[in-house]
Write a protein that holds these residues in place. Sequence first.
Motif, PDB file in Angstrom:
ATOM      1  N   ARG A 205     -16.718  -1.967   3.991  1.00  0.00           N
ATOM      2  CA  ARG A 205     -17.100  -0.738   5.587  1.00  0.00           C
ATOM      3  C   ARG A 205     -18.993  -0.177   4.413  1.00  0.00           C
ATOM      4  O   ARG A 205     -18.638   0.238   4.331  1.00  0.00           O
ATOM      5  CB  ARG A 205     -16.141  -0.019   5.726  1.00  0.00           C
TER       6      ARG A 205
ATOM      7  N   ALA B 199       0.856  -1.038   0.220  1.00  0.00           N
ATOM      8  CA  ALA B 199       0.165   0.394  -0.378  1.00  0.00           C
ATOM      9  C   ALA B 199       0.516   1.479  -0.076  1.00  0.00           C
ATOM     10  O   ALA B 199       2.019   1.610   0.499  1.00  0.00           O
ATOM     11  CB  ALA B 199      -0.722   0.238   1.436  1.00  0.00           C
TER      12      ALA B 199
ATOM     13  N   THR C 198     -18.798  -4.009   8.782  1.00  0.00           N
ATOM     14  CA  THR C 198     -17.870  -5.146   7.830  1.00  0.00           C
ATOM     15  C   THR C 198     -17.953  -6.326   6.963  1.00  0.00           C
ATOM     16  O   THR C 198     -18.148  -6.791   7.400  1.00  0.00           O
ATOM     17  CB  THR C 198     -16.328  -4.480   8.488  1.00  0.00           C
TER      18      THR C 198
ATOM     19  N   ARG D   5      -7.124  -5.908  -1.935  1.00  0.00           N
ATOM     20  CA  ARG D   5      -5.802  -7.412  -2.843  1.00  0.00           C
ATOM     21  C   ARG D   5      -6.724  -8.091  -3.300  1.00  0.00           C
ATOM     22  O   ARG D   5      -7.510  -8.731  -3.678  1.00  0.00           O
ATOM     23  CB  ARG D   5      -5.719  -7.640  -0.925  1.00  0.00           C
TER      24      ARG D   5
ATOM     25  N   VAL E 283     -12.325  -0.253   2.873  1.00  0.00           N
ATOM     26  CA  VAL E 283     -11.546  -0.027   3.277  1.00  0.00           C
ATOM     27  C   VAL E 283      -9.951  -1.361   3.253  1.00  0.00           C
ATOM     28  O   VAL E 283      -8.626  -0.409   3.639  1.00  0.00           O
ATOM     29  CB  VAL E 283     -11.729   0.065   4.304  1.00  0.00           C
ATOM     30  N   THR E 284     -10.039  -1.910   2.975  1.00  0.00           N
ATOM     31  CA  THR E 284      -8.725  -2.923   2.513  1.00  0.00           C
ATOM     32  C   THR E 284      -8.835  -3.480   1.334  1.00  0.00           C
ATOM     33  O   THR E 284     -10.194  -3.662   0.768  1.00  0.00           O
ATOM     34  CB  THR E 284      -8.656  -3.709   2.985  1.00  0.00           C
TER      35      THR E 284
ATOM     36  N   PHE F 165     -11.732  -8.224  -0.607  1.00  0.00           N
ATOM     37  CA  PHE F 165     -11.490  -6.524  -0.486  1.00  0.00           C
ATOM     38  C   PHE F 165     -12.737  -6.492   1.260  1.00  0.00           C
ATOM     39  O   PHE F 165     -13.213  -7.644   1.547  1.00  0.00           O
ATOM     40  CB  PHE F 165     -11.863  -6.176  -1.220  1.00  0.00           C
ATOM     41  N   THR F 166     -12.485  -5.421   1.618  1.00  0.00           N
ATOM     42  CA  THR F 166     -13.348  -5.200   2.843  1.00  0.00           C
ATOM     43  C   THR F 166     -14.363  -3.663   2.116  1.00  0.00           C
ATOM     44  O   THR F 166     -13.305  -2.932   2.238  1.00  0.00           O
ATOM     45  CB  THR F 166     -12.346  -5.034   3.889  1.00  0.00           C
TER      46      THR F 166
ATOM     47  N   GLU G  29      -3.802   2.718  -3.196  1.00  0.00           N
ATOM     48  CA  GLU G  29      -3.997   1.689  -1.367  1.00  0.00           C
ATOM     49  C   GLU G  29      -3.935   0.300  -1.689  1.00  0.00           C
ATOM     50  O   GLU G  29      -3.767  -0.624  -0.270  1.00  0.00           O
ATOM     51  CB  GLU G  29      -4.517   2.735  -0.593  1.00  0.00           C
ATOM     52  N   ALA G  30      -4.264   0.224  -3.027  1.00  0.00           N
ATOM     53  CA  ALA G  30      -4.321  -1.266  -2.580  1.00  0.00           C
ATOM     54  C   ALA G  30      -2.825  -2.448  -3.006  1.00  0.00           C
ATOM     55  O   ALA G  30      -1.733  -1.489  -3.006  1.00  0.00           O
ATOM     56  CB  ALA G  30      -5.035  -1.712  -4.118  1.00  0.00           C
ATOM     57  N   THR G  31      -2.648  -3.614  -2.457  1.00  0.00           N
ATOM     58  CA  THR G  31      -1.847  -4.685  -2.580  1.00  0.00           C
ATOM     59  C   THR G  31      -1.814  -6.148  -3.384  1.00  0.00           C
ATOM     60  O   THR G  31      -2.870  -5.796  -3.913  1.00  0.00           O
ATOM     61  CB  THR G  31      -1.972  -4.859  -1.185  1.00  0.00           C
TER      62      THR G  31
ATOM     63  N   ASP H 165     -13.512   4.922  -1.059  1.00  0.00           N
ATOM     64  CA  ASP H 165     -13.092   4.184  -0.565  1.00  0.00           C
ATOM     65  C   ASP H 165     -12.481   4.864   0.965  1.00  0.00           C
ATOM     66  O   ASP H 165     -13.141   5.772   0.724  1.00  0.00           O
ATOM     67  CB  ASP H 165     -11.295   4.105  -1.645  1.00  0.00           C
TER      68      ASP H 165
END
Length: 301
Positions: free
Chosen positions: A80, A20, A167, A201, A198-199, A77-78, A49-51, A89
């Motif tokens: 919210r 990230a 979440t 990948r 929020v996350t 991915f998460t 911010e992504a991995t 995001d």
Amino acid sequence: MARKPKGRDISGWLVVDKPAGLTSTAVVNKVKWALEAKKAGHAGTLDPEATGVLAIALGEATKTVPYITDALKAYRFTVRFGQATNTDDAEGEVTDTSDARPTDAQIKDTLGAFLGEIMQVPPRFSAVKIDGERAYKRARDGEDFEVAARPLWVEEIVLADRPDRDTAVIEMTCGKGGYVRAVARDLGRALGCFGHVVTLRRTWSGPFDAGDGIGMETIEALARTPGLDAHLRPVEDGLADLPMVTATPEGAARLRNGNPGMVIASGVDYGEECWAAHDGQAIAVGRFRAGELHPSRVFNR
């Protein structure tokens, strides 16, 4: 006279597990520097911010980028719930809120509407072009504009985890051009509670898996040494989704010059796109017709 690009004639794929905080372009530039490569590019942008998987093509492998871009990709991915943001995001400003929260059953039922061929409106803060200008630039300038919906193939989308009522962790496999942020936004809207990512990948992309990727620390540590070269994967990995045919010696010579060449094929249909190998290396991609490959791309190695 145009200047020749500096660097090594090096070809292959480097699979990076992007951290990230870095843009995809920044990762490409670092890899290009670390390998002293003349030419480099990536197969599918990840948000800063992504991995996860960012496959970097070097040299002749850049000719296979479209096949990785078109391949299926998987994301975890998460989302919210309870908040919409202007960027879809966690980096954006909150624009709407809700006290409603969905049950697991409601999430699972709603995800069914996201399967198959769907129409998706990319985020306003995205790289899609609106009248020749990037949408994110127009959004930053406060312009009022509409982003057109576009088709997206979703192979699979499931609820993987529910850490708490706010979440949910979603796993999705989809085709090219998908915006996970848009999926989170639209899922929140469909559930009547808003939502944003929020996350995020990317766990795999075509033949490339995050578990096989190397980190930026390793790239830095091995920069400009043979140790980094050892992590390169062959050009042919970018052609994993295409059938292979074998060029005869005479056919290989013709293909290398950009002409149709004789190949030995099994189970390949007339007109099907495939790639030709000779002595274990890819020499061309093209259409198979009556015992010959008619090349559209030729590899110079």
